[in-house]
Enzyme design. Structure first.
Site, PDB file in Angstrom:
ATOM      1  N   GLU A  64       0.770  -1.071   0.094  1.00  0.00           N
ATOM      2  CA  GLU A  64       0.266  -0.312   0.194  1.00  0.00           C
ATOM      3  C   GLU A  64       1.009   1.079   0.282  1.00  0.00           C
ATOM      4  OE1 GLU A  64      -2.626  -0.678   3.449  1.00  0.00           O
ATOM      5  OE2 GLU A  64      -3.287  -2.057   2.380  1.00  0.00           O
ATOM      6  N   GLU A  75      -1.690  -9.988  -5.719  1.00  0.00           N
ATOM      7  CA  GLU A  75      -1.959 -10.523  -7.137  1.00  0.00           C
ATOM      8  C   GLU A  75      -0.679 -10.511  -8.188  1.00  0.00           C
ATOM      9  OE1 GLU A  75      -4.775 -10.264  -5.130  1.00  0.00           O
ATOM     10  OE2 GLU A  75      -6.189 -11.346  -5.789  1.00  0.00           O
TER      11      GLU A  75
END
Ligand code: THU
Length: 157
Positions: A64, A75
């Site tokens: 993040e 992913e």
């Protein structure tokens, strides 16, 4: 007008031991990959592991950023790393595990739309089905190909 139907099937497992050895290994790697999450805002830790056609497994975790759109899912971290490391190999399978503060959730870690689209493209690139394993605290869902989680895939260009 004709009513059409899209039919999706998937497998549901209730323990790691029920999986075949390759899937079990990949799921275990995805769970371990959760440790690499950097999620100071959502506190939701996600790990992913991609199995390549040469047998290598490439991991990723969500990252993040204070400028929210600059962060990236586990992913895509894993798939982009896999594509960069092994550009000539196929991505045969991806496992995803996630939960608040690294504890697997009751609901499986289901990939977002953007990640499904990226899976679709790598599947199309290889011409072979990419299976997807989604891990929860007490169950694992397995889909045989990306089409099963992204019907009517965009592939026009
Ligand atoms: N996230 C993933 O890494 N994969 C998913 O499939 C869904 C969401 C991340 C993005 C963000 O860091 C956090 O989980 C909360 O949305």
């Amino acid at each position: 007008m004709i009513n059409q139907e899209i039919h999706i099937t998937y497998e549901e497992y209730h323990s790691l031991g029920e999986l075949n050895p390759e899937d079990r290994e990949l799921v275990t790697e995805a769970i371990q990959a959760m440790q690499g999450a950097y999620a100071p805002y959502s506190h939701f830790h996600v790990g992913a592991a991609v199995r390549m056609s040469n047998g290598q497994i490439v991991r990723g975790a969500n990252q993040e950023n204070a400028a929210f759109p600059s962060g990236i899912c586990a992913e895509r971290t894993a798939m982009f790393a896999a594509g960069s490391r092994f550009p000539d190999k196929d991505m045969l399978s991806i496992a995803i595990a996630g939960g608040v503060l690294g504890r697997l959730g009751r609901y499986p870690a289901t990939p977002c739309g953007a990640c499904r689209q990226v899976m679709a493209q790598y599947q199309a690139k290889s011409g072979k089905p990419m299976s997807i394993l989604m891990v929860a605290e007490d169950k694992i869902l397995k889909f045989e190909k990306v089409d099963d989680i992204l019907p009517l895939i965009f592939k026009s260009i």
